[in-house]
Design a protein around this motif. Structure first.
Motif, PDB file in Angstrom:
ATOM      1  N   HIS A   1      15.798  96.851  -0.793  1.00 33.11           N
ATOM      2  CA  HIS A   1      16.832  97.105  -1.794  1.00 33.11           C
ATOM      3  C   HIS A   1      17.638  95.826  -1.987  1.00 33.11           C
ATOM      4  O   HIS A   1      18.183  95.277  -1.018  1.00 33.11           O
ATOM      5  CB  HIS A   1      17.766  98.240  -1.351  1.00 33.11           C
TER       6      HIS A   1
ATOM      7  N   ARG B   1      20.102  93.403  -4.987  1.00 36.31           N
ATOM      8  CA  ARG B   1      20.780  93.363  -6.288  1.00 36.31           C
ATOM      9  C   ARG B   1      20.994  91.950  -6.803  1.00 36.31           C
ATOM     10  O   ARG B   1      21.689  91.769  -7.802  1.00 36.31           O
ATOM     11  CB  ARG B   1      22.122  94.095  -6.193  1.00 36.31           C
TER      12      ARG B   1
ATOM     13  N   LYS C   1      28.232  92.231  -5.799  1.00 36.50           N
ATOM     14  CA  LYS C   1      27.508  93.387  -6.363  1.00 36.50           C
ATOM     15  C   LYS C   1      27.533  94.586  -5.411  1.00 36.50           C
ATOM     16  O   LYS C   1      26.752  95.526  -5.573  1.00 36.50           O
ATOM     17  CB  LYS C   1      26.072  92.978  -6.671  1.00 36.50           C
TER      18      LYS C   1
ATOM     19  N   TYR D   1      29.432 100.658  -5.368  1.00 32.06           N
ATOM     20  CA  TYR D   1      28.643 101.898  -5.440  1.00 32.06           C
ATOM     21  C   TYR D   1      29.585 103.077  -5.625  1.00 32.06           C
ATOM     22  O   TYR D   1      30.690 103.087  -5.083  1.00 32.06           O
ATOM     23  CB  TYR D   1      27.875 102.121  -4.126  1.00 32.06           C
TER      24      TYR D   1
ATOM     25  N   GLU E   1      17.442 103.254  -6.570  1.00 33.37           N
ATOM     26  CA  GLU E   1      16.990 101.897  -6.925  1.00 33.37           C
ATOM     27  C   GLU E   1      15.678 101.562  -6.201  1.00 33.37           C
ATOM     28  O   GLU E   1      14.798 100.916  -6.771  1.00 33.37           O
ATOM     29  CB  GLU E   1      18.103 100.872  -6.625  1.00 33.37           C
TER      30      GLU E   1
END
Ligand code: PMM
Length: 294
Positions: free
Chosen positions: A147, A149, A158, A161, A171
């Motif tokens: 995972h 970003r 980033k 959430y 994702e």
């Protein structure tokens, strides 16, 4: 307890695998350049094999928060000779231990495969280099999608959430769909929640408290929290200074036990023996009471 997953082409000893890290970098947060020298990296690989590593994960680019990219040629120069030399070790030739390359670049993955790597560990999940997934599919080797970003230089901006657990799961599901559609074989795809990547300490703890949700993805899972910053924060001195990375191995071994209890396919760690021991304890606890005579 669910059935432990197996990844085609990699060791399958019937327990959570232990992957030992070799960072051939001058600047990784976790071991600070100890294995930047070629011979030191190869020696470290031999030591990790002797400690019981099922997989050696060899990387030439630091992904610590704030790090900038390494030059592609420099990444090749750091990793390929180490992979080539370790591929000659009896444990590797006999298939007891496999080599993984930790890279976001297709060209590095390709050359690493030619040198003997059988797993591509791509922290970007195929998002950093559009050639990566087609190359991994063509090579037909195992592939880890983490995972992710964005690159380390500004990834912590980033870490936003609404619900970190469901967003990481969604994702990862999208990344996996893309990889499978592009030809990555279903029996060779592994997913990783990416502790510390675009995540605060609280995000990491929340994910750790809900590992079962990640099994809804229906894929083998890799657990990589070894020596990470959130452990340094947890174990800080009374004056607030974080515990340095080398002092985080006991906590890491506890998390390995947690991952094994949650049926993770593998853990990625800097010190192998404590994690092999943690996995052995979990395996013994799981044996039926009838086998308790010994
Ligand atoms: N973390 C680091 C490097 N590679 N690979 C995967 N799949 N998952 C991770 O969380 C991960 C990774 C961080 O740096 P380190 O090598 O210094 O531990």
């Amino acid at each position: 307890m669910t059935e432990l997953p197996v990844v085609a082409g990699l060791p399958a000893p019937g327990r959570t695998l232990v992957m030992g890290v070799i960072n051939v970098t001058p600047d990784s947060f976790s071991d600070g350049g100890s294995f930047f020298d070629h011979d030191a990296a190869v020696r470290h690989g031999q030591e990790l094999i002797a400690e019981g590593a099922d997989i050696l994960d060899i990387g030439g680019e630091s992904t610590r928060p704030g790090a900038s990219r390494v030059d592609p040629e420099e990444e090749l120069r750091r990793t390929i000779p180490v992979i080539r030399d370790l591929a000659d070790e009896p444990a590797i030739r006999e298939g007891r231990t496999a080599i993984s390359v930790d890279t976001m670049r297709a060209r590095t993955a390709q050359q690493a495969y030619q040198a003997g790597a059988r797993l591509i560990n791509d922290v970007s999940g195929g998002q950093a280099d559009p050639a990566m997934i087609p190359v991994a599919a063509e090579l037909g080797c195992a592939y880890v999608q983490m995972h992710w970003r964005g690159h380390s230089v500004d990834m912590q901006s980033k870490a936003n959430y609404r619900n970190v657990v469901s967003e990481v799961r969604e994702e990862l599901a999208r990344l996996a769909d893309r990889a499978l559609a592009a030809g990555i074989r279903s029996d060779r795809l592994v997913l990783d929640p990416g502790f510390g990547f675009a995540k605060t300490g609280d995000h990491n703890w929340e994910l750790l408290q809900h590992l079962d949700v990640l099994h809804e993805l229906g894929r083998p899972l890799l657990f990589a929290a070894s020596r990470k910053r959130f452990l340094g924060t947890l174990l800080a001195d009374p004056d607030g200074s974080p515990r340095p990375p080398l002092g985080r191995d006991d906590a890491t071994a506890v998390l390995t036990g947690w991952a094994a209890l949650h049926d993770f396919w593998a853990v990625r760690v800097h010190t192998v023996r404590p994690s092999r021991d943690a996995v052995a304890v979990v395996e013994r606890l799981r044996r039926s009471p009838e086998s308790n005579s010994s």
